[in-house]
Design a protein around this motif. Sequence first.
Motif, short mmCIF file in Angstrom:
data_model
loop_
_atom_site.label_atom_id
_atom_site.label_comp_id
_atom_site.label_asym_id
_atom_site.label_seq_id
_atom_site.Cartn_x
_atom_site.Cartn_y
_atom_site.Cartn_z
N HIS A 24 33.31 35.70 39.56
CA HIS A 24 31.40 36.18 38.93
C HIS A 24 30.69 36.17 39.24
N VAL A 25 30.32 36.02 40.60
CA VAL A 25 29.23 36.25 41.11
C VAL A 25 29.75 37.33 41.69
N ASN A 26 31.17 37.94 42.12
CA ASN A 26 31.38 38.96 42.66
C ASN A 26 31.53 40.05 41.65
N PHE A 27 31.95 40.04 40.01
CA PHE A 27 31.92 41.06 39.22
C PHE A 27 30.10 41.08 38.99
N ILE A 28 28.84 40.51 38.68
CA ILE A 28 27.76 41.25 38.98
C ILE A 28 27.35 41.28 40.57
N VAL A 29 27.90 40.79 41.87
CA VAL A 29 27.07 42.12 42.57
C VAL A 29 27.97 43.27 42.66
N ASP B 73 39.09 49.47 35.34
CA ASP B 73 38.88 50.09 36.54
C ASP B 73 39.61 48.39 38.25
N PHE B 74 39.09 47.83 37.57
CA PHE B 74 38.85 46.75 38.15
C PHE B 74 40.30 45.22 38.41
N ILE B 75 40.26 44.78 36.46
CA ILE B 75 40.22 44.51 36.50
C ILE B 75 41.56 44.59 35.43
N ASP B 76 41.84 45.32 34.43
CA ASP B 76 42.39 45.67 33.28
C ASP B 76 44.13 46.20 34.62
N THR B 77 44.08 45.93 36.04
CA THR B 77 45.31 47.11 36.36
C THR B 77 46.03 46.03 37.36
N ASP B 78 46.63 46.52 37.72
CA ASP B 78 47.73 45.56 38.53
C ASP B 78 47.18 46.04 40.42
N ALA B 79 46.06 46.07 40.36
CA ALA B 79 44.95 46.19 41.70
C ALA B 79 44.44 45.06 42.09
N PRO B 80 44.99 45.06 43.48
CA PRO B 80 44.24 43.31 43.54
C PRO B 80 42.91 42.72 43.31
N THR B 81 42.44 43.40 42.72
CA THR B 81 40.53 42.86 42.64
C THR B 81 41.12 42.35 40.92
N LYS B 82 41.89 42.76 40.52
CA LYS B 82 41.94 41.83 39.01
C LYS B 82 41.92 39.88 39.71
N ASN B 83 42.36 40.35 41.05
CA ASN B 83 42.22 38.59 41.45
C ASN B 83 41.03 38.05 41.92
N PHE B 84 40.16 39.59 42.44
CA PHE B 84 38.54 39.02 42.70
C PHE B 84 37.73 38.80 42.25
N ILE B 85 37.93 39.70 40.88
CA ILE B 85 36.44 39.84 39.78
C ILE B 85 36.70 39.09 38.77
N GLU B 86 35.83 38.43 38.34
CA GLU B 86 36.16 38.17 36.13
C GLU B 86 35.17 38.15 36.14
N VAL B 87 35.54 38.76 34.50
CA VAL B 87 34.10 38.98 33.70
C VAL B 87 33.85 37.76 33.50
N PRO B 88 32.62 37.17 33.36
CA PRO B 88 32.15 35.78 33.20
C PRO B 88 32.20 35.85 31.29
N THR B 89 32.17 34.33 31.18
CA THR B 89 33.38 34.03 29.85
C THR B 89 31.71 33.50 29.18
N GLU B 90 31.17 32.90 29.84
CA GLU B 90 30.08 31.73 29.25
C GLU B 90 29.41 32.67 28.22
N LYS B 91 28.63 31.93 27.20
CA LYS B 91 27.73 32.38 26.61
C LYS B 91 26.46 33.12 26.98
N VAL B 92 26.03 32.62 28.03
CA VAL B 92 24.80 32.48 28.82
C VAL B 92 25.17 34.57 29.52
N LYS B 93 24.31 34.87 29.27
CA LYS B 93 23.91 36.03 30.05
C LYS B 93 23.95 36.53 31.24
N TYR B 94 24.99 37.23 31.58
CA TYR B 94 24.33 36.73 33.27
C TYR B 94 24.07 38.18 33.73
N PHE B 95 23.98 39.26 33.12
CA PHE B 95 22.93 40.34 34.04
C PHE B 95 22.28 41.05 32.71
#
Length: 137
Positions: free
Chosen positions: A70-75, A115-137
Amino acid sequence: MKTGIHPKLVKCIDEMMSDMTLLLYYYGEFCQFVVFEETERVPRCAVNVIPSGMVFYWNKKFLDITPQRHVNFIVVHEIFHLILDHPKRIRKGGFDMKLSNIATDMIINTAIKSDFIDTDAPTKNFIEVPTEKVKYF
């Protein structure tokens, strides 16, 4: 004001710069031109451009409890704001800051997801969309 960088931010930037399979080295290199500042004035993370340069504000308590992917996504999300020059465009355009941030967040999140998650690229294992109801950004 404290300056420095949280270990989870270091890990994210290091991986973006060193793992060539991710193809995120541009974002890691871009981070080298950003000042990272710890603050309690923001509840999570934020970026801005001030006369002395680009600043990434981060809250230690928030990053301590946030999973690394999640931090990776936020960055990546926050760096997109800087790359797309959102702080300046919002100010110069005279747009409502809160509404503009919501709109730009939606655009950035859609781009990251497609571009980074809904793909077969390695980034889909690096970035995850935060799913908590807390607003992350």
